[in-house]
Every structure is written in C-alpha cells, then in structure tokens.
Enzyme design. Structure first.
Site, PDB file in Angstrom:
ATOM      1  CG  HIS A 177      -2.298   0.599   0.865  1.00 52.14           C
ATOM      2  ND1 HIS A 177      -3.466   0.290   1.544  1.00 52.14           N
ATOM      3  CD2 HIS A 177      -2.670   1.484  -0.088  1.00 52.14           C
ATOM      4  CE1 HIS A 177      -4.477   0.962   1.018  1.00 52.14           C
ATOM      5  NE2 HIS A 177      -4.011   1.703   0.030  1.00 52.14           N
ATOM      6  CG  ASP A 203      -2.555   1.824   5.343  1.00 48.53           C
ATOM      7  OD1 ASP A 203      -2.179   1.010   6.201  1.00 48.53           O
ATOM      8  OD2 ASP A 203      -2.994   1.481   4.236  1.00 48.53           O
ATOM      9  CG  HIS A 215       2.592  -1.892   4.477  1.00 47.46           C
ATOM     10  ND1 HIS A 215       1.981  -3.105   4.225  1.00 47.46           N
ATOM     11  CD2 HIS A 215       2.968  -1.935   5.780  1.00 47.46           C
ATOM     12  CE1 HIS A 215       1.977  -3.837   5.328  1.00 47.46           C
ATOM     13  NE2 HIS A 215       2.569  -3.149   6.279  1.00 47.46           N
ATOM     14  CG  ASP A 217      -5.033  -3.320   1.815  1.00 45.06           C
ATOM     15  OD1 ASP A 217      -5.091  -4.555   1.626  1.00 45.06           O
ATOM     16  OD2 ASP A 217      -4.118  -2.780   2.473  1.00 45.06           O
ATOM     17  CG  ASP A 230      -5.592  -5.502   4.520  1.00 44.74           C
ATOM     18  OD1 ASP A 230      -6.475  -4.631   4.564  1.00 44.74           O
ATOM     19  OD2 ASP A 230      -4.399  -5.255   4.805  1.00 44.74           O
ATOM     20  CD  GLU A 242      -0.337  -4.410   1.342  1.00 43.61           C
ATOM     21  OE1 GLU A 242       0.179  -5.537   1.381  1.00 43.61           O
ATOM     22  OE2 GLU A 242       0.225  -3.376   1.774  1.00 43.61           O
TER      23      GLU A 242
END
Length: 298
Positions: A101, A128, A141, A225, A227, A270
């Site tokens: 990221h 982040d 990241h 992302d 995740d 990611e």
C-alpha cells in the site's frame, strides 16, 4: 465511475513497504486473473502501461528514522507519480495494481497535482495513518495516508506538492488501528466506518453516507486494499485481519460507487500470490474491479 472510455493500467511490483515478501507479484497475479478481458467485456478500451521499475531493498541510513527501505520507497514513489501523471495527461482512467500500500504515496501525489479538491475512499482493514513516531514496525505501507496529509518523514511528504484535506477522506472497513492512528483520526475529524458501523448500519447506508460526504469533491480516488475483506474471502494478503467485509458487501459497495459517478481513479493493492489459494485473492480483485466499472448481475 466517471465517464471515460479508456482505462489505463500500470503495475507497481513493490514489496518495499513491508517485511512479508511476495506482494511484488500482485500486479502479475491480477493480470493473470483476467483484468483486461473483464474490462474489455464491459466495453472499455484498455492501455496497459506495463510495470514501473522498482529497485531492491535499501539499508537504513542516517536520517531514515528507522523507516524500512526509505530510500528505495522514495525512489519507487517518484516513479509511480511520474507514471500516473502520464496516464492523467493521456486522459485515461488510472487503475494502479500493487504491490504493497505504500504505492499510494506516488499515486496520490500525482492525482493531487491534477485535482484541487480530491476525495479519497480508503477501503482497508488498517488506517495507514502512522508516522515514524507512532509506527510499531517502521513499515511504510502503514503510512501512505498520513504522508498524503503532509505528516511523516520529509523525504516522503516532499514527493507530492499538494495534500489531501482530512475532511475529504473516508475510511471503510477499519478494524486494526494503532493508538497513534486513533488519536490522529479524532484530532483531524476523519470519517471512519469501522466494521462495527458496517455491521450495525449495513453497507448500503455506509456507501450512501460516503457518497454524500464526498459529493462536493472534484473526483474521488478509491484505494482498495484486499485485506479489507475477510481472510476467508481473500487469503492472499500480507496483513490479514479476521472479521472483515464480505465478498458480497464489497460488490455492493463497488456497484453503488459505480452508480455514483464519483470515482475518477483507483488502485488494487496488497495481493500476495505466495500466501494465496489458487489465485483466489487476485480473482476477487478482478471481480470487484468489474463491479466498479459497471458490471451488473442483470
């Protein structure tokens, strides 16, 4: 999505922003999962700009504030910025494939050169929003959104001349926030929909409020992302967090964002094929991109 007939794709095969190897193969995995064919089937022209060059890991140097691979991340981010600025000049829809990221440092630096009042949807389990002083790991990241708020190491913040306004950011799917990030969110008044809000309100209300919150921007960048989704849906990510957004909720979010016409650029980050199961996570990324670009069930 904004009305553009051509989608530009660029890959950023970078794993410098974190310690777990493999995410540098994400762009190849997403391409292999059929991204270009999906976009072509939806009536778009596609220009694949290839992958930007990314050098190897860099040693810690004096002034790095113990940030891992700082010099290499700075150099790669400048390359990302240059590549995305070319896409914007070519008047295509920029779709950037990661990579970890930290690639967003360069992506948003370029987009902020083009748009004066850009909005950002950060679809992620994490905020982040760390800076060197609050980061538990030193992994960059975990810092790109903070960098684009002009917070953090000067080598990173200097990459972009213009910064995002805190009121133009919406985080969706957060469920793993560090203490420093929580303090920053509260201090700057950043809008966040944690998994608690998604569970309680439902994704429809979350996206409706997101659209309303960002309606006065001059374009919205979606930073997705993988995740953000539950690891059962997307096992191939570097920092999985249980209890995430479902596959169907994510499709609904992308479909509603497509209908809103607000999205002017996007990135998928990611994806780690080494940790994946038969490229499942890359296939989810392509499916969600399809919904973002207008694919419908009927």
């Amino acid at each position: 999505m904004k009305e553009m007939n051509t989608v530009g794709i660029v890959g950023v095969p970078m794993d410098l922003g974190q310690e777990r190897r493999g995410v540098d193969m994400g762009p190849s995995a997403i391409r292999y999962a059929g991204l270009q064919d999906r976009l072509l089937s939806l009536g778009y022209s596609v220009i694949d700009y290839g992958d930007i060059p990314v050098k190897g890991r860099s040693p810690v140097q004096i002034g790095d504030a113990n940030l891992k691979n700082l010099q290499s991340v700075v150099e790669a981010s400048l390359n990302v910025k240059e590549s995305v600025m070319k896409m914007l000049k070519d008047d295509v829809f920029p779709l950037i494939l990661g990579g970890d990221h930290s690639i967003s440092i360069g992506t948003l630096a370029a987009i902020n050169e083009k748009r004066q009042n850009v909005g950002v949807i950060w679809y992620d389990a994490h905020g982040d929003l760390n800076i060197p002083e609050t980061s538990p790991s030193g992994n960059i990241h975990g810092m790109p959104l903070a960098v684009n708020l002009n917070l953090g190491h000067s080598s990173l913040t200097s990459i972009g001349a213009h910064k995002i306004k805190p009121e133009n950011i919406v985080l969706i799917g957060a469920r793993a926030l560090d203490e420093g990030e929580k303090e920053l969110i509260q201090r700057l008044g950043i809008k966040v929909f944690t998994m608690h809000e998604i569970d309680r309100m439902g994704m429809t209300a979350v996206i409706e409020q997101t659209i309303s919150h960002l309606k006065d921007t001059d374009g919205v960048h979606l930073s997705l992302d993988l995740d953000a989704l539950d690891p059962m849906e997307c096992p191939g990510v570097g920092t999985p967090v249980r209890g995430g957004i479902t596959y169907r909720e994510s499709h609904l979010a992308m479909e509603m964002l497509a209908e809103s016409g607000l999205i002017t650029s996007a990135e998928l980050v990611e994806v780690n094929p080494i940790l994946d199961d038969r490229n499942q996570t890359a296939e989810v990324a392509v499916a969600l991109a399809g919904s973002l670009f207008g694919d419908k069930l009927l």
